[in-house]
Design an enzyme around this catalytic site. Structure first.
Site, short mmCIF file in Angstrom:
data_model
loop_
_atom_site.label_atom_id
_atom_site.label_comp_id
_atom_site.label_asym_id
_atom_site.label_seq_id
_atom_site.Cartn_x
_atom_site.Cartn_y
_atom_site.Cartn_z
CE LYS A 22 -0.10 -3.55 8.74
NZ LYS A 22 0.04 -3.23 7.30
CG ASN A 23 -1.51 0.15 7.32
OD1 ASN A 23 -0.51 -0.56 7.28
ND2 ASN A 23 -2.71 -0.28 6.97
NE ARG A 92 0.91 -4.73 -2.35
CZ ARG A 92 1.06 -4.99 -3.62
NH1 ARG A 92 1.47 -6.16 -4.01
NH2 ARG A 92 0.82 -4.06 -4.53
CB CYS A 116 -0.35 -9.49 -2.06
SG CYS A 116 -1.71 -8.49 -1.53
NE ARG A 121 -2.51 -4.23 -1.65
CZ ARG A 121 -2.01 -4.21 -0.42
NH1 ARG A 121 -1.72 -5.33 0.18
NH2 ARG A 121 -1.81 -3.09 0.20
CG ASP A 314 -6.94 -2.67 6.18
OD1 ASP A 314 -6.95 -3.42 5.18
OD2 ASP A 314 -6.13 -1.76 6.33
CB ILE A 336 -10.91 -1.55 -1.14
CG1 ILE A 336 -11.88 -0.62 -0.37
CG2 ILE A 336 -9.53 -0.90 -1.31
CD1 ILE A 336 -12.06 0.77 -0.93
NE ARG A 408 2.59 -8.26 6.74
CZ ARG A 408 1.68 -7.90 5.85
NH1 ARG A 408 0.93 -8.80 5.28
NH2 ARG A 408 1.55 -6.65 5.50
N1 EPU Z 1 -4.67 0.87 -6.80
C1 EPU Z 1 -4.33 0.81 -8.15
N2 EPU Z 1 -3.15 1.36 -8.53
C2 EPU Z 1 -2.30 1.95 -7.64
C3 EPU Z 1 -2.64 2.00 -6.28
C4 EPU Z 1 -3.85 1.46 -5.89
O1 EPU Z 1 -5.09 0.30 -8.96
O2 EPU Z 1 -1.24 2.41 -8.06
C5 EPU Z 1 -5.96 0.31 -6.36
C6 EPU Z 1 -5.74 -0.90 -5.43
O3 EPU Z 1 -5.54 -2.09 -6.15
C7 EPU Z 1 -7.02 -0.88 -4.63
C8 EPU Z 1 -7.30 0.61 -4.47
O4 EPU Z 1 -6.59 1.26 -5.53
O5 EPU Z 1 -8.05 -1.46 -5.39
C9 EPU Z 1 -6.90 1.23 -3.16
O6 EPU Z 1 -5.62 0.75 -2.77
P1 EPU Z 1 -4.61 1.62 -1.91
O7 EPU Z 1 -3.53 2.10 -2.82
O8 EPU Z 1 -5.33 2.63 -1.13
O9 EPU Z 1 -3.99 0.53 -0.94
P2 EPU Z 1 -2.54 0.55 -0.37
O10 EPU Z 1 -2.08 1.94 -0.18
O11 EPU Z 1 -1.67 -0.40 -1.11
C10 EPU Z 1 -3.21 0.68 2.18
C11 EPU Z 1 -2.97 -0.13 3.41
C12 EPU Z 1 -3.77 -1.42 3.32
C13 EPU Z 1 -5.25 -1.06 3.18
C14 EPU Z 1 -5.46 -0.16 1.96
C15 EPU Z 1 -6.88 0.33 1.81
C16 EPU Z 1 -0.74 0.54 4.06
C17 EPU Z 1 0.69 0.17 4.22
N3 EPU Z 1 -1.54 -0.41 3.54
O12 EPU Z 1 -2.76 -0.11 1.08
O13 EPU Z 1 -3.56 -2.12 4.55
O14 EPU Z 1 -6.02 -2.22 3.02
O15 EPU Z 1 -4.59 0.99 2.06
O16 EPU Z 1 -7.28 1.04 2.92
O17 EPU Z 1 -1.15 1.63 4.41
C18 EPU Z 1 -3.40 -4.01 5.95
O18 EPU Z 1 -2.97 -3.26 6.84
O19 EPU Z 1 -3.71 -5.21 6.16
C19 EPU Z 1 -3.53 -3.51 4.58
C20 EPU Z 1 -3.65 -4.30 3.53
#
Ligand code: EPU
Length: 429
Positions: A22-23, A92, A116, A121, A314, A336, A408
């Site tokens: 998915k990701n 998101r 969320c 996030r 995850d 995380i 999802r």
């Molecule tokens: N963060 C910030 N600011 C930002 C972006 C991130 O503070 O602008 C923080 C987040 O709050 C978190 C950390 O940085 O504490 C890392 O978050 P990241 O941005 O890596 O998460 P994401 O890109 O929103 C993706 C996956 C998630 C997975 C995380 C961590 C996708 C679509 N989603 O989210 O997947 O948990 O990376 O590996 O790729 C899931 O599939 O259930 C899921 C939640």
């Protein structure tokens, strides 16, 4: 709404094929916005989230057709530049259209995702990165209104914390920028690598794959892609944990074992026997299944979630379900996301002994027969899959409400579990 019914207490046996990730699928679908023409993506999982993302693409004027796991996307025209609140609130990852829209159209308007079930996030890293590339981001009426005066300009972007979708968004924006962009402290998740391969196959120039320093030399145009989505390492991990926790033995196939290595290490430390082939991972019970055919139990192991190649957030909830059935005490630390323990209260309803202490959960394993079936509520995708694992291992019947969360991210969950011998079905609430 539908609920999932599980008759637990039966070991799972057999092979389970893993679907596309998915990701990885979501950023790769977004990346088709970068190049006019017809793109072909293979191994695209048919999930609620991929369907929502393709609907968002339709809103932008990009059409698609699915045949089996191949999706053909026609991005000849990108008519609109807006991702509405209605879509972003359900997924998101919709923010992934920001980077490619800015690169192709110089403009994008995307609803700011709210908090969320797993944490606040924010997307501040994405926006700060775009601003470095010459974009002005304004927040109005709950929307991020982003615009660039001309072509984006390469720059040096540093992430305070490696962000997966942040890195992906910046890569897509920088691919068509003028000059060189360096992304420091970039995310190294395999899904980022899949996107880099796709962009490079379209004519982009990105170096540093699998490292935390990515160098993007912008090009003036990209060609349509023909690309394969990698296997879902989180789905693979979830089934390995489900088979293990049920006292069974089996294999996940069609996957990349190297992407699951942190989980494989942890399961080996707990005593399970894991064996890897080119595209499969097999799990057997500690010490075999004994003369009675019964599994003998496993050890408790501490886990701390970390960015890749560390242990994935995850798979934190699912590992906790396994540890609730272990013989011993362990500490599971979530580094995380700040609120990713929603499954704890539900696991407690099954009889698990877990205490939350700040960002850690102290799990006192009560042995393989510790849990008994109960009615449960799914709160987010991965929390729900931990309830499925626990429900399958528990004695008696469990019912999990709000299974749209599971839909999802897990393709054909009921069919795959049934093929492993589970007694599981869906019913209307
Ligand atoms: N963060 C910030 N600011 C930002 C972006 C991130 O503070 O602008 C923080 C987040 O709050 C978190 C950390 O940085 O504490 C890392 O978050 P990241 O941005 O890596 O998460 P994401 O890109 O929103 C993706 C996956 C998630 C997975 C995380 C961590 C996708 C679509 N989603 O989210 O997947 O948990 O990376 O590996 O790729 C899931 O599939 O259930 C899921 C939640």
């Amino acid at each position: 709404m539908e609920k999932l019914i599980l008759e637990g207490g039966k070991p799972l046996f057999g092979d389970v094929p893993i679907s596309g990730a998915k990701n990885a699928a979501l950023p790769l679908i977004a990346a088709t916005l970068l190049a006019p023409g017809v793109h072909v993506l293979h191994n695209v999982p048919d999930l609620r989230d991929t369907r929502t993302f393709l609907r968002l693409m339709e809103d932008l004027g990009v059409t698609h057709q699915r045949e089996g796991d191949t999706v053909t996307i026609d991005a000849t025209e990108v008519r609109d530049i807006e991702a509405s609140y209605d879509l972003v609130k359900t997924m998101r990852a919709s923010v992934l259209v920001l980077g490619p829209l800015l690169a192709r159209r110089g403009q994008a308007k995307v609803s700011l995702p709210g908090g969320c079930a797993i944490g606040a996030r924010p997307i501040n890293f994405h926006l700060a990165g775009f601003e470095k590339l010459g974009v002005t981001c304004r927040l109005e009426h709950g929307y991020v209104d982003a615009a660039a005066p001309g072509r984006l300009r390469g720059a040096c972007v540093y992430f305070e914390v490696p962000s997966v979708t942040g890195t992906e968004n910046l890569l897509m924006a920088a691919a068509l920028a003028e000059g060189v962009t360096t992304i420091k402290n970039a995310a190294r998740e395999p899904e980022v690598g899949n996107l880099i391969d796709m962009l490079n196959s379209m004519g982009a120039n990105i170096q540093g794959k699998n490292t935390d320093r990515l160098i993007v030399t912008g090009v003036t145009s990209l060609a349509p892609a023909n690309c394969r989505i990698i296997a879902d390492r989180i789905e693979a991990g979830t089934y390995l944990l489900a088979i293990a926790a049920s006292g069974g033995e089996g294999r996940v196939t069609c996957c990349q074992p190297a992407h699951c290595s942190s989980l494989i290490d942890k399961m080996r430390q707990a005593g399970f026997i894991l064996e890897c082939g080119d595209d499969w991972v097999a799990v057997r019970q500690p010490g075999g299944r004994g003369l009675s055919g019964q599994a003998g139990g496993w050890k408790a192991v501490d886990v701390k979630t970390m960015p890749f190649p560390g242990y994935p957030t995850d798979l934190q909830a699912q590992f906790m379900a396994l540890m609730a059935l272990s013989n011993g005490m362990c500490v599971i630390t979530e580094t995380i996301f700040e609120n990713r323990f929603m499954h704890v209260a539900e696991l407690q309803r099954l009889g698990a002994d877990i205490r939350i202490d700040g960002r850690s959960a102290v799990v006192s394993g009560r042995g393989m027969k510790a849990l008994t079936g109960a009615r449960l509520m799914a709160t987010d995708l991965r929390a729900s899959s931990s309830l499925v694992i626990a429900g399958l291992a528990a004695q008696g019947r469990s019912e999990i409400s709000r299974i749209y969360h599971l839909e999802r991210g897990y393709e054909n969950l009921v069919e795959k579990l049934s093929a492993l011998g589970a007694t599981v079905w869906k019913e209307r609430e």
